[in-house]
Scaffold this active site. Structure first.
Site, short mmCIF file in Angstrom:
data_model
loop_
_atom_site.label_atom_id
_atom_site.label_comp_id
_atom_site.label_asym_id
_atom_site.label_seq_id
_atom_site.Cartn_x
_atom_site.Cartn_y
_atom_site.Cartn_z
N GLY B 19 75.01 19.60 51.64
CA GLY B 19 74.86 20.84 52.39
C GLY B 19 74.15 21.87 51.52
N ALA B 20 74.30 23.14 51.87
CA ALA B 20 73.60 24.21 51.16
C ALA B 20 73.97 24.22 49.67
CB ALA B 20 73.93 25.56 51.80
N ASN B 112 86.05 27.09 48.75
CA ASN B 112 86.50 28.47 48.87
C ASN B 112 88.00 28.55 49.18
OD1 ASN B 112 85.83 31.13 48.88
ND2 ASN B 112 84.49 31.02 50.67
N LYS B 194 88.83 36.68 44.80
CA LYS B 194 87.78 36.46 45.80
C LYS B 194 88.35 36.68 47.21
CE LYS B 194 83.60 34.21 46.96
NZ LYS B 194 83.13 32.92 47.49
N ASN B 202 85.69 38.20 56.11
CA ASN B 202 85.41 36.99 56.88
C ASN B 202 86.30 36.95 58.12
OD1 ASN B 202 84.13 36.42 54.37
ND2 ASN B 202 84.22 34.24 54.82
#
Lengths: 320, 320
Positions: B19-20, B112, B194, B202
């Site tokens: 993925g990215a 994350n 974070k 989010n």
């Protein structure tokens, strides 16, 4: 504390607003022989031409000749004024109410939530204000046309005082008109109790993505959240002296389970682009709770989320 | 507590997921001369045919000949395995990881939120697990094609321990590859820090009706709510010994104000119909906070609302 002035046997009645509630109760009162005057700001021509028609699960009620007006001045002073406007229109009370008042007029507001008697009291004085809590399911499908799926009942109380002679007289008027009606001694307590259901279910129906009550009950998280919201309302009410037992919360869930895919009125209003009682159902309870030191984090969060959803709706409207 | 086994000078590296993030860091490492093997479960043909191309604000990086595979067995044991899968795919780790491990393999997860090292540790054993927090803005626009608008930085730490020799060696690999990278002694504290931003921004971006961060900041209620959510995260983190100062919260707002109409990654994933880290960003922090007696009513409410939104999306998908 009963008020000394007796309520007249044949009162002159004004109904402010010809929406679902105004039409339903107004027609009931008129058909039972009362002298009822409607103030309709829109849809007046239709009502003049075709009257008001109400459909309930058991009856069809039709009032052909309606005393309907476009301004309060045309109606003039009444003995009872029933405020059947949405709370979102309360900024108009200062204009609409005064021409309808004489020295002993009682003003009864049918609005939902907390802080709905205060705007009436500001214009008419607190001593003549009464409030009603309407447990009813009805919708205005066209001007003067109302579909009532659940006639329910009405609880009437006096603003800031226990029910007096006039409160009982008004409750009797409703009962005579075929509306199940009770006079209560503690209007504010009734309002908090109604919020125990309204705040979570009307609120989550909107904030959790326009869903019906059965979806809330079927969602594990939302069901717990509804209970937590109820607990916040109950705790706040308690600080104001309104003791609501835990069993009342359980009862709300039992009743809601029987309602199936119910669409709370605020959800209907929201989806139809109409105003909703944001301050009365969420904002004012939050402020009152916080004023007595009761933290209501979830209720406040719900208030902010609904407020945002309303703001977004306005933006979309402006764009189109 | 440094680990005794030295990290090889020329490590064999596997990247799980193309993925990215997998493409971006993998290409950087490969271009700096490392021996990188990609595991791509989809889009492998495109990567074999056209390689991987990365666009950053200042560079265009292209890796023509990519060592890309369809299974872990084809790659075989590596010295470093970088987990660049979404946390929502962690149920596949038990199948994907074992063929890549030898006795001293380090597994670094880029995921994350909280609780992302544990699933790796369950398969590979806790002593070899490291975690990275990637401050980066990048999107995979097509198989093997990545647009990186904000290269940011990476912070690497060891699972449950302070950074050891191997953690520093891996950080050095990233630095050499042109990725700003630091080794940190407290991985869990970094993760909580974070979350101070991720949980409210989010979360509200999704729950308050698919809005960008500037809309949250411009909405009086949501802005206060974002702060309250941050305070809940900070309080919970504090109970675990991670002292986050109040000034850190102010800093988040200052930074966010400069970001303009930013779309948090979870919002992008949500709107594109992809999985989001529901448990890692909201569910696990809520459970951990409650396990140490910190009430997090707003964070929990946010978790439930997002969960409901995801459930509704699935229902819609099924219908079509």
């Amino acid at each position: 504390m009963p008020v000394s002035t007796p309520f007249p046997a044949k009162p002159r009645i004004a109904i402010l607003g010809a929406g679902a509630l105004g039409c339903y109760y107004g027609v009931r009162l008129a058909k039972s022989g009362e002298n009822v005057h409607f103030l309709a700001r829109s849809g007046r021509a239709a009502i003049m031409a075709r009257g008001i028609r109400v459909k309930t699960p058991t009856e069809r009620i039709s009032l052909r000749k309606v005393q309907v007006y476009g301004s309060s001045a045309e109606i003039g002073p009444c003995d009872l004024v029933i405020v059947a406007l949405k709370a979102t229109a309360n900024d108009q009370l200062a204009k609409l109410l005064p021409p309808l008042l004489h020295e002993n007029t009682v003003v009864l507001t049918l609005q939902n939530g907390l802080g709905v008697e205060e705007p009436v009291a500001e214009v008419a004085g607190p001593e003549r204000v009464a409030g009603a809590i309407c447990f009813i399911g009805c919708t205005r499908t066209a001007p003067g046309v109302v579909e009532c799926v659940f006639p329910g009942l009405v609880m009437i109380g006096k603003f800031g005082k226990s029910a007096g002679e006039r409160t009982h007289a008004i409750a009797a008027l409703f009962s005579k008109a075929g509306v199940k009606c009770q006079a209560h001694d503690n209007l504010e307590e009734m309002r908090w109790k109604k919020l125990v259901w309204n705040a979570p279910f009307n609120g989550l129906a909107i904030a959790a993505g326009c869903i019906t009550t059965d979806v809330i009950l079927a969602d594990e998280g939302l069901k717990i959240l509804a209970r937590r919201l109820m607990e916040e309302v109950v705790e706040a009410a308690g600080k104001f002296g309104h003791v609501i037992p835990r069993s009342f919360i359980d009862l709300q869930f039992e009743r809601t389970a029987k309602m199936g895919a119910y669409r709370p009125s605020s959800l209907e209003d929201f989806e139809e682009g109409r105003g909703i009682e944001l301050e009365e159902i969420w904002g004012e309870p939050v402020r009152r709770a916080k004023s007595v030191g009761v933290p209501v984090p979830r209720l406040e969060m719900l208030y902010w989320l609904i407020k945002r959803k309303l703001a977004a709706r306005k933006t979309v409207k402006k764009r189109h």
